[in-house]
Design a protein around this motif. Structure first.
Motif, mmCIF file in Angstrom:
data_model
loop_
_atom_site.group_PDB
_atom_site.id
_atom_site.type_symbol
_atom_site.label_atom_id
_atom_site.label_comp_id
_atom_site.label_asym_id
_atom_site.label_seq_id
_atom_site.Cartn_x
_atom_site.Cartn_y
_atom_site.Cartn_z
ATOM 1 N N ALA A 186 25.328 50.831 29.198
ATOM 2 C CA ALA A 186 25.323 49.365 28.628
ATOM 3 C C ALA A 186 26.758 48.856 28.828
ATOM 4 C CB ALA A 186 24.979 49.285 27.072
ATOM 5 N N ASP A 187 27.614 49.492 28.892
ATOM 6 C CA ASP A 187 28.938 48.670 29.161
ATOM 7 C C ASP A 187 29.129 48.778 30.618
ATOM 8 O OD1 ASP A 187 31.804 47.794 28.079
ATOM 9 O OD2 ASP A 187 32.246 49.563 29.262
ATOM 10 N N ILE A 188 28.578 49.494 31.409
ATOM 11 C CA ILE A 188 28.890 49.867 32.835
ATOM 12 C C ILE A 188 28.228 48.624 33.323
ATOM 13 C CG2 ILE A 188 28.061 50.992 34.935
ATOM 14 C CD1 ILE A 188 28.883 53.561 33.246
ATOM 15 N N GLU A 197 29.451 40.809 34.912
ATOM 16 C CA GLU A 197 30.509 40.160 34.705
ATOM 17 C C GLU A 197 31.789 40.116 36.045
ATOM 18 O OE1 GLU A 197 32.424 41.645 31.192
ATOM 19 O OE2 GLU A 197 31.019 40.878 29.999
ATOM 20 N N SER A 198 31.681 41.432 36.759
ATOM 21 C CA SER A 198 32.494 41.267 37.880
ATOM 22 C C SER A 198 31.834 40.383 39.288
ATOM 23 C CB SER A 198 32.458 42.758 38.570
ATOM 24 O OG SER A 198 31.188 43.364 39.005
ATOM 25 N N GLY A 199 30.606 40.234 39.106
ATOM 26 C CA GLY A 199 30.063 39.473 40.152
ATOM 27 C C GLY A 199 29.747 40.225 41.440
ATOM 28 N N ALA A 200 30.192 41.526 41.254
ATOM 29 C CA ALA A 200 29.938 42.316 42.473
ATOM 30 C C ALA A 200 28.533 42.903 42.807
ATOM 31 C CB ALA A 200 30.631 43.754 42.063
ATOM 32 N N ASP A 254 42.084 47.618 43.081
ATOM 33 C CA ASP A 254 43.449 46.662 42.886
ATOM 34 C C ASP A 254 43.497 45.883 41.548
ATOM 35 O OD1 ASP A 254 41.434 44.666 42.818
ATOM 36 O OD2 ASP A 254 41.444 43.830 44.876
ATOM 37 N N GLU A 255 44.256 44.915 41.214
ATOM 38 C CA GLU A 255 44.485 44.610 39.974
ATOM 39 C C GLU A 255 43.293 43.886 39.265
ATOM 40 O OE1 GLU A 255 45.899 41.455 42.933
ATOM 41 O OE2 GLU A 255 46.182 43.772 42.476
ATOM 42 N N ASN A 256 42.326 43.663 40.215
ATOM 43 C CA ASN A 256 41.039 42.686 39.755
ATOM 44 C C ASN A 256 39.772 43.988 39.643
ATOM 45 O OD1 ASN A 256 42.068 40.233 39.719
ATOM 46 N ND2 ASN A 256 42.053 40.278 42.098
ATOM 47 N N GLY A 257 40.243 45.136 39.868
ATOM 48 C CA GLY A 257 39.200 46.243 39.666
ATOM 49 C C GLY A 257 38.376 46.413 40.826
ATOM 50 N N PHE A 258 38.599 46.026 42.139
ATOM 51 C CA PHE A 258 37.854 45.921 43.246
ATOM 52 C C PHE A 258 38.768 46.794 44.418
ATOM 53 C CE2 PHE A 258 35.709 42.240 41.603
ATOM 54 C CZ PHE A 258 34.648 42.415 42.038
ATOM 55 N N ALA A 259 37.843 47.962 45.058
ATOM 56 C CA ALA A 259 38.409 48.742 46.240
ATOM 57 C C ALA A 259 37.823 48.036 47.220
ATOM 58 C CB ALA A 259 38.188 50.157 45.861
ATOM 59 N N ASP A 260 38.579 47.961 48.416
ATOM 60 C CA ASP A 260 38.132 47.681 49.764
ATOM 61 C C ASP A 260 37.935 48.729 50.822
ATOM 62 O OD1 ASP A 260 40.786 48.023 50.124
ATOM 63 O OD2 ASP A 260 41.200 45.881 50.607
#
Length: 370
Positions: A135-137, A143-146, A167-173
């Motif tokens: 549920a949290d995931i 919310e991340s829009g990913a 990164d600081e926004n929680g995204f890995a490239d």
């Protein structure tokens, strides 16, 4: 959660699991006295309100079918939707051998995936002992829009795995491939939340190029097109069971109350196939310490640091230490066992000694008599 659909991979098993998967898939391996490994994926989805779930199978799945049934124990027994067991009905070529990779497994059930009504799909492996707060995931994913969220762990696996360094926004490239031990970022549990539209695009592209692997083919293509992957870190206990010693150690972890409570939190219960049995009988000379013993057993010997499933008989004079004894086993008088995994319906006659080690436990195959 009405806009999420579950997919559980339950078709595979590594050769390192040896005799434990000779007649079953890794997802159906017994665990912690009364569960199967797939119970954690099914219960994680149930606790998040996800009731439409497909389980991808290929072969050796009779025990899995017997255990899951209609899915009613996880509130997935529905006339419309609910739990679906998915053999490789997509294309004839998927009926031979093992799936080369996850994308091949998904393409084998592509007609099922095409019919999914929900916009997002949660993909998990059935051989993972982890109680995920889906549920949290899912909230974090939205919310991340990913388009895709990778579920990771802070714990370092003991097998080759992929890692993500957000990164600081929680995204890995990017993906750090084929790591052993610790390293940058977080280890992937190979569980993902992905939009259906992205998944079907990746499946189609891989099918067109005869590519089979989710990470090095599908995700590599996605990242090469400028995509980024949102990273969610599961902070609690998590182990993917990839070898016999990993299976043994994960079970032994459950003798530690802190680890056991982390995997079985009260607010996210783990369900399994329902069964009713009589209480376990302990003989006057029985000695049991730091062990988990299921119902329906008859214990007349000594147990220390053991996990014992239902309907097991330990006869007088037997001494077991650091052992896993599965359902229906019978251990004869004066038998001494250490670091042994006795599979279902094993019979050991009197006065025998078998000693393994923590890193190399002895496995007695299912239905064996010694």
């Amino acid at each position: 959660m009405s806009d999420f659909h579950g997919i559980i991979y339950a078709y595979g098993a590594t050769v390192e699991l040896g005799e434990l998967v000779r007649r079953r898939t890794a997802a159906s391996m017994p665990f912690c006295g009364r569960y199967r490994l797939i119970d954690f994926a099914l219960s994680s989805m149930m606790n998040a309100g996800i009731h439409n779930v497909g389980v991808i199978m290929q072969r050796d799945y009779q025990s899995l079918l017997d255990h899951i049934g209609s899915g009613k124990d996880w509130d997935m027994g529905r006339k419309i939707g609910g739990l679906r067991m998915l053999p490789p009905f997509g294309l004839p070529e998927y009926h031979k051998g093992d799936y080369t990779g996850t994308i091949e497994a998904l393409n084998a059930v592509s007609t099922y995936i095409d019919d999914i009504k929900e916009d997002n799909i949660i993909m998990m492996h059935g051989n993972t002992a982890a109680n995920l707060d889906l549920a949290d995931i899912c909230r974090s994913h939205i919310e991340s829009g990913a388009e895709i969220t990778a579920i990771c762990t802070r714990l370092d696996p003991d097998y080759r795995h992929h890692r993500y360094d957000p990164d600081e926004n929680g995204f890995a490239d990017g993906i750090i491939y084929n790591q052993t031990g610790s390293g940058k970022g977080f280890a992937s549990l190979e569980a993902y939340v992905i939009s259906k539209s992205l998944l079907t695009r990746l499946m189609a592209d891989c099918a067109a190029n005869n590519s089979y692997h989710f990470h090095r083919d599908a995700l590599a293509y996605y990242l090469g097109q400028g995509g980024r992957i949102h990273v969610y870190v599961h902070e609690s206990y998590a182990r993917r069971i990839m070898s016999t010693d990993a299976y043994f150690r994960a079970n032994m972890d459950m003798l530690d109350p802190e680890k056991r409570n982390a995997l079985f939190p009260k607010d996210r219960p783990v369900r399994s196939k329902s069964s009713v049995d009589v209480s376990t009988y302990y003989g006057e000379n029985a000695k049991v310490s730091r062990s988990l013993v299921a119902d329906g057993c008859r214990i007349e010997g000594e147990l220390k640091n053991c996990i014992v499933f239902s309907d097991v008989r330990i006869k007088k004079g037997a001494k077991l230490r650091d052992c896993i004894v599965m359902r229906g086993a019978e251990i004869g008088e004066n038998v001494i066992l250490g670091n042994v995994i006795a599979d279902k319906n094993v019979r050991l006659s009197a006065d025998q000694t078998l000693m393994g080690s923590e890193r190399l436990p002895i496995v007695i195959p299912k239905n064996s008599s010694i």
